[in-house]
Design a protein around this motif. Structure first.
Motif, PDB file in Angstrom:
ATOM      1  N   ARG A 203      -9.742  -3.394   6.898  1.00 40.30           N
ATOM      2  CA  ARG A 203      -9.566  -2.153   6.158  1.00 40.30           C
ATOM      3  C   ARG A 203      -9.692  -0.991   7.136  1.00 40.30           C
ATOM      4  NH1 ARG A 203     -14.599   0.453   4.891  1.00 40.30           N
ATOM      5  NH2 ARG A 203     -16.382  -0.845   5.487  1.00 40.30           N
TER       6      ARG A 203
ATOM      7  N   ASP B 201      -9.503  -3.903  -3.532  1.00 41.37           N
ATOM      8  CA  ASP B 201      -8.340  -4.168  -2.683  1.00 41.37           C
ATOM      9  C   ASP B 201      -8.142  -5.655  -2.456  1.00 41.37           C
ATOM     10  OD1 ASP B 201      -7.602  -1.548  -2.463  1.00 41.37           O
ATOM     11  OD2 ASP B 201      -8.411  -1.244  -0.459  1.00 41.37           O
TER      12      ASP B 201
ATOM     13  N   THR C  20      -2.255   1.342   4.996  1.00 39.76           N
ATOM     14  CA  THR C  20      -2.773   2.656   4.622  1.00 39.76           C
ATOM     15  C   THR C  20      -2.349   3.723   5.625  1.00 39.76           C
ATOM     16  OG1 THR C  20      -4.889   2.049   5.672  1.00 39.76           O
ATOM     17  CG2 THR C  20      -4.718   1.781   3.300  1.00 39.76           C
TER      18      THR C  20
ATOM     19  N   ASN D 187      -5.033  -2.274   7.162  1.00 41.19           N
ATOM     20  CA  ASN D 187      -5.218  -0.983   7.812  1.00 41.19           C
ATOM     21  C   ASN D 187      -3.877  -0.334   8.149  1.00 41.19           C
ATOM     22  OD1 ASN D 187      -7.568   0.126  10.398  1.00 41.19           O
ATOM     23  ND2 ASN D 187      -6.334   1.256   8.974  1.00 41.19           N
TER      24      ASN D 187
ATOM     25  N   LEU E  57     -10.082   5.802   5.247  1.00 46.49           N
ATOM     26  CA  LEU E  57      -9.022   6.655   4.718  1.00 46.49           C
ATOM     27  C   LEU E  57      -9.174   8.111   5.142  1.00 46.49           C
ATOM     28  CD1 LEU E  57      -8.640   5.205   1.101  1.00 46.49           C
ATOM     29  CD2 LEU E  57      -7.342   4.641   3.164  1.00 46.49           C
TER      30      LEU E  57
ATOM     31  N   ASP F 249       6.859   0.086   8.504  1.00 47.29           N
ATOM     32  CA  ASP F 249       6.310  -0.610   7.339  1.00 47.29           C
ATOM     33  C   ASP F 249       7.221  -1.778   6.983  1.00 47.29           C
ATOM     34  OD1 ASP F 249       8.497   0.628   6.204  1.00 47.29           O
ATOM     35  OD2 ASP F 249       7.357   1.910   4.843  1.00 47.29           O
TER      36      ASP F 249
ATOM     37  N   HIS G 298       0.804   3.694   2.391  1.00 50.18           N
ATOM     38  CA  HIS G 298       0.958   2.731   1.308  1.00 50.18           C
ATOM     39  C   HIS G 298      -0.387   2.077   1.006  1.00 50.18           C
ATOM     40  CE1 HIS G 298       5.171   3.274   2.011  1.00 50.18           C
ATOM     41  NE2 HIS G 298       5.205   2.571   3.130  1.00 50.18           N
ATOM     42  N   THR G 299      -0.441   1.361  -0.093  1.00 54.39           N
ATOM     43  CA  THR G 299      -1.593   0.499  -0.338  1.00 54.39           C
ATOM     44  C   THR G 299      -1.314  -0.880   0.260  1.00 54.39           C
ATOM     45  OG1 THR G 299      -0.736  -0.306  -2.460  1.00 54.39           O
ATOM     46  CG2 THR G 299      -2.141   1.668  -2.495  1.00 54.39           C
TER      47      THR G 299
END
Length: 298
Positions: free
Chosen positions: A157, A175, A131, A128, A160, A104, A135-136
């Motif tokens: 995206r 988002d 997530t 993408n 989830l 990340d 994380h967001t």
């Protein structure tokens, strides 16, 4: 680029095979030559194979050293050929390896700082991948922004409910609004931009579906941009955040902010307090305010 061939089975820059490392360097050189010839303005490193399956057979220090070496060699060669574009690293947490070294934004920043590369790279952040890292999208953008390494965005995206990179076209206004808020707060795109690293679903078989996908993605981020701009214009969150942290602008708080206090002084001050009062974070109210801006902004 250094991903699909079986020669990169054990990684590219982090491979256990010196011949593969050399081959990786050769491919990067060719890609940089082509980027320069086409007047490219950026070059993204995505470490798709730069990770490990088990530590039982992994020399982590050597792999990280070699990865840093490869990145440094690339930046040096760019200077040789006169390529002045921005270098990016695109964080990604998993798939195909159990652990990837570019997990990340925070992990990548730590790696760059450890090897003195922090001034040579910015982040190309994918929704993408954020997530997948737990994380967001907003979190990864915010972390990059406040650390001065925000660069570019892969706008997509994920699902989830699935644990892999689905690369779906962005359709979530919520988002997109929060993403554009972070991008505008960072000063907008000074390099890079919005790249729709996305694909239609397997069952979407008509050419027309691709048009719907791109139009929907562009409309989503356009709406998000308008809402974010209005939020910033009205200083909605800025005013609330400033109020929330106002205790650090006077008395003991300003001494903490200015790093003008000792641990003993803080302890002595704490012992004088009879009661500590906290105020509500008002999360539900803020979420409602955000929704109202999304609904009302044209």
């Amino acid at each position: 680029m250094l991903f699909r061939s079986k020669r990169f089975l054990h990684g590219a820059g982090t491979t256990c095979n010196a011949d593969v490392f050399a081959w990786s360097a050769a491919q990067i050189k060719k890609a940089l030559d082509i980027t320069k010839k086409l007047n490219g303005e950026g070059y993204v490193f995505w470490g798709g194979r730069e990770g490990y399956e088990t530590l039982l057979n992994t020399n982590m220090k050597l792999e990280l050293d070699n990865l840093a070496c490869l990145l440094n060699l690339a930046t040096e060669y760019a200077k040789e050929i006169g390529f002045n574009g921005q270098f990016y690293i695109e964080p990604k947490p998993k798939e195909p390896t159990k652990h990837q070294y570019d997990f990340d934004v925070a992990t990548v920043m730590n790696f760059l700082r450890a090897y003195g590369l922090e001034n040579k790279f910015k982040m190309n952040i994918e929704a993408n991948h954020a997530t997948l890292a737990g994380h967001t999208f907003q979190h990864e953008l915010r972390l990059a922004r406040v650390n001065g390494v925000f660069g570019s965005v892969d706008a997509n995206r994920g699902d989830l409910l699935l644990g892999w990179d689905t690369d779906q076209f962005p359709t979530d206004i919520y988002d997109a609004t929060l993403a554009m808020y972070e991008i505008l707060m960072a000063g907008g795109f000074t390099t890079g931009g919005l790249n729709f690293d996305a694909k239609v679903r397997r069952a979407s078989t008509d050419t027309l579906d691709l048009f719907y996908a791109y139009i929907g993605g562009m409309d989503t981020f356009a709406k998000g941009l308008k809402v974010a701009a209005k939020l910033i214009e009205d200083k909605v969150f800025e005013n609330i955040i400033e109020k929330r942290y106002e205790s650090f602008k006077s008395e003991i708080g300003i001494k903490i902010s200015e790093k003008n206090i000792t641990l003993k002084e803080l302890s002595d001050y704490a012992l004088t307090l009879k009661e500590v009062k906290n105020t509500s974070g008002r999360q539900e109210m803020l979420e409602n305010i955000l929704n109202n801006y999304i609904f009302k902004t044209n």
